[in-house]
Design a protein around this motif. Structure first.
Motif, PDB file in Angstrom:
ATOM      1  N   GLY A  19      44.245  43.959  38.287  1.00 59.78           N
ATOM      2  CA  GLY A  19      45.411  44.452  37.572  1.00 59.78           C
ATOM      3  C   GLY A  19      45.436  45.964  37.690  1.00 59.78           C
ATOM      4  O   GLY A  19      44.416  46.622  37.489  1.00 59.78           O
ATOM      5  N   PHE A  20      46.585  46.510  38.021  1.00 63.70           N
ATOM      6  CA  PHE A  20      46.671  47.955  38.256  1.00 63.70           C
ATOM      7  C   PHE A  20      47.885  48.551  37.563  1.00 63.70           C
ATOM      8  O   PHE A  20      48.827  47.833  37.217  1.00 63.70           O
ATOM      9  CB  PHE A  20      46.715  48.259  39.757  1.00 63.70           C
ATOM     10  CG  PHE A  20      47.875  47.621  40.467  1.00 63.70           C
ATOM     11  CD1 PHE A  20      49.093  48.272  40.575  1.00 63.70           C
ATOM     12  CD2 PHE A  20      47.753  46.359  41.021  1.00 63.70           C
ATOM     13  CE1 PHE A  20      50.173  47.680  41.219  1.00 63.70           C
ATOM     14  CE2 PHE A  20      48.821  45.752  41.666  1.00 63.70           C
ATOM     15  CZ  PHE A  20      50.032  46.415  41.764  1.00 63.70           C
ATOM     16  N   ASP A  21      47.833  49.838  37.346  1.00 62.79           N
ATOM     17  CA  ASP A  21      48.959  50.614  36.821  1.00 62.79           C
ATOM     18  C   ASP A  21      49.328  51.647  37.874  1.00 62.79           C
ATOM     19  O   ASP A  21      48.472  52.394  38.326  1.00 62.79           O
ATOM     20  CB  ASP A  21      48.585  51.340  35.523  1.00 62.79           C
ATOM     21  CG  ASP A  21      48.384  50.388  34.359  1.00 62.79           C
ATOM     22  OD1 ASP A  21      49.123  49.402  34.261  1.00 62.79           O
ATOM     23  OD2 ASP A  21      47.467  50.644  33.548  1.00 62.79           O
ATOM     24  N   SER A  23      51.323  53.354  41.409  1.00 65.98           N
ATOM     25  CA  SER A  23      51.144  53.247  42.854  1.00 65.98           C
ATOM     26  C   SER A  23      49.747  53.649  43.298  1.00 65.98           C
ATOM     27  O   SER A  23      49.230  53.134  44.287  1.00 65.98           O
ATOM     28  CB  SER A  23      52.197  54.079  43.585  1.00 65.98           C
ATOM     29  OG  SER A  23      52.106  55.441  43.201  1.00 65.98           O
ATOM     30  N   ARG A  26      47.530  50.572  42.909  1.00 65.71           N
ATOM     31  CA  ARG A  26      47.840  49.599  43.963  1.00 65.71           C
ATOM     32  C   ARG A  26      47.260  50.055  45.296  1.00 65.71           C
ATOM     33  O   ARG A  26      46.658  49.285  46.027  1.00 65.71           O
ATOM     34  CB  ARG A  26      49.348  49.398  44.090  1.00 65.71           C
ATOM     35  CG  ARG A  26      49.722  48.306  45.071  1.00 65.71           C
ATOM     36  CD  ARG A  26      51.244  48.134  45.143  1.00 65.71           C
ATOM     37  NE  ARG A  26      51.626  46.868  45.694  1.00 65.71           N
ATOM     38  CZ  ARG A  26      51.480  46.497  46.957  1.00 65.71           C
ATOM     39  NH1 ARG A  26      50.929  47.336  47.828  1.00 65.71           N
ATOM     40  NH2 ARG A  26      51.852  45.316  47.387  1.00 65.71           N
ATOM     41  N   GLU A  39      50.211  38.410  45.941  1.00 60.17           N
ATOM     42  CA  GLU A  39      50.705  39.548  45.169  1.00 60.17           C
ATOM     43  C   GLU A  39      51.569  39.022  44.032  1.00 60.17           C
ATOM     44  O   GLU A  39      52.447  38.195  44.262  1.00 60.17           O
ATOM     45  CB  GLU A  39      51.542  40.475  46.045  1.00 60.17           C
ATOM     46  CG  GLU A  39      50.773  41.081  47.207  1.00 60.17           C
ATOM     47  CD  GLU A  39      51.607  42.056  48.017  1.00 60.17           C
ATOM     48  OE1 GLU A  39      52.313  42.888  47.408  1.00 60.17           O
ATOM     49  OE2 GLU A  39      51.540  41.989  49.253  1.00 60.17           O
ATOM     50  N   ASP A  41      53.860  40.768  41.859  1.00 61.07           N
ATOM     51  CA  ASP A  41      54.512  42.059  41.624  1.00 61.07           C
ATOM     52  C   ASP A  41      54.984  42.238  40.187  1.00 61.07           C
ATOM     53  O   ASP A  41      54.875  43.323  39.630  1.00 61.07           O
ATOM     54  CB  ASP A  41      55.689  42.247  42.577  1.00 61.07           C
ATOM     55  CG  ASP A  41      55.248  42.404  44.015  1.00 61.07           C
ATOM     56  OD1 ASP A  41      54.144  42.939  44.250  1.00 61.07           O
ATOM     57  OD2 ASP A  41      56.004  41.993  44.915  1.00 61.07           O
ATOM     58  N   SER A  42      55.485  41.165  39.563  1.00 56.72           N
ATOM     59  CA  SER A  42      56.010  41.296  38.201  1.00 56.72           C
ATOM     60  C   SER A  42      54.911  41.605  37.191  1.00 56.72           C
ATOM     61  O   SER A  42      55.185  42.116  36.106  1.00 56.72           O
ATOM     62  CB  SER A  42      56.753  40.021  37.798  1.00 56.72           C
ATOM     63  OG  SER A  42      55.868  38.918  37.795  1.00 56.72           O
ATOM     64  N   ASP A  44      51.995  43.341  38.231  1.00 57.20           N
ATOM     65  CA  ASP A  44      51.160  44.389  38.829  1.00 57.20           C
ATOM     66  C   ASP A  44      49.732  43.899  39.019  1.00 57.20           C
ATOM     67  O   ASP A  44      48.760  44.516  38.568  1.00 57.20           O
ATOM     68  CB  ASP A  44      51.190  45.681  38.012  1.00 57.20           C
ATOM     69  CG  ASP A  44      52.548  46.373  38.067  1.00 57.20           C
ATOM     70  OD1 ASP A  44      53.281  46.154  39.053  1.00 57.20           O
ATOM     71  OD2 ASP A  44      52.878  47.127  37.132  1.00 57.20           O
ATOM     72  N   GLU A  63      43.468  54.007  37.339  1.00 54.65           N
ATOM     73  CA  GLU A  63      44.692  53.198  37.275  1.00 54.65           C
ATOM     74  C   GLU A  63      44.428  51.708  37.508  1.00 54.65           C
ATOM     75  O   GLU A  63      45.356  50.947  37.752  1.00 54.65           O
ATOM     76  CB  GLU A  63      45.736  53.726  38.254  1.00 54.65           C
ATOM     77  CG  GLU A  63      46.322  55.049  37.792  1.00 54.65           C
ATOM     78  CD  GLU A  63      47.548  55.480  38.573  1.00 54.65           C
ATOM     79  OE1 GLU A  63      48.081  54.695  39.378  1.00 54.65           O
ATOM     80  OE2 GLU A  63      47.975  56.621  38.371  1.00 54.65           O
ATOM     81  N   ARG A  65      43.317  48.331  35.677  1.00 51.06           N
ATOM     82  CA  ARG A  65      43.140  47.752  34.336  1.00 51.06           C
ATOM     83  C   ARG A  65      41.952  46.803  34.300  1.00 51.06           C
ATOM     84  O   ARG A  65      41.211  46.765  33.320  1.00 51.06           O
ATOM     85  CB  ARG A  65      44.401  47.007  33.904  1.00 51.06           C
ATOM     86  CG  ARG A  65      45.614  47.890  33.715  1.00 51.06           C
ATOM     87  CD  ARG A  65      46.760  47.146  33.047  1.00 51.06           C
ATOM     88  NE  ARG A  65      47.035  45.829  33.576  1.00 51.06           N
ATOM     89  CZ  ARG A  65      47.947  45.542  34.507  1.00 51.06           C
ATOM     90  NH1 ARG A  65      48.672  46.506  35.034  1.00 51.06           N
ATOM     91  NH2 ARG A  65      48.138  44.296  34.905  1.00 51.06           N
TER      92      ARG A  65
END
Length: 78
Positions: A19-21, A23, A26, A39, A41-42, A44, A63, A65
Motif C-alpha cells: 500500500g502506498f501514498d 507517486s 508507487r 494493480e 489503482d482505486s 493505491d 510513502e 503504508r
C-alpha cells in the motif's frame, strides 16, 4: 500464486501487497519489483514480486503504508 521462491534471475523473491501514498511510493515499489502481479489503482495497492532483501528498504520508505506477504484465501470444507 507464488508466495516466495526463486525468480527468473535466480533471486530469492517474495510476493507482497504494497500500500502506498503518492507517486513516490508507487515509483519506489515499481523500482524494486521483479514483476507486477496486479494493480489495485482505486486502493493505491500493488501486488508485486520483490527480492526478499529489498523488503525492509520498501517498508522504510516514507510513502509506503504497508508491505505484507500475499496469501491465498479459500473456502473451508464442510
Amino acid at each position: 500464486m507464488t508466495e516466495s521462491g526463486t525468480g527468473e534471475s535466480g533471486q530469492d523473491v517474495v510476493e507482497v501487497n504494497v500500500g502506498f501514498d503518492g507517486s513516490s511510493g508507487r515509483k519506489a515499489t515499481m523500482d524494486v519489483s521483479v514483476s507486477v502481479v496486479r494493480e489495485l489503482d482505486s486502493l493505491d495497492v500493488l501486488t508485486v514480486l520483490i527480492p526478499r532483501e529489498k523488503r525492509t528498504e520498501l517498508e522504510n520508505h516514507p510513502e509506503i503504508r504497508y508491505v505484507e506477504t500475499n496469501g491465498q484465501a479459500g473456502a473451508f470444507d464442510d
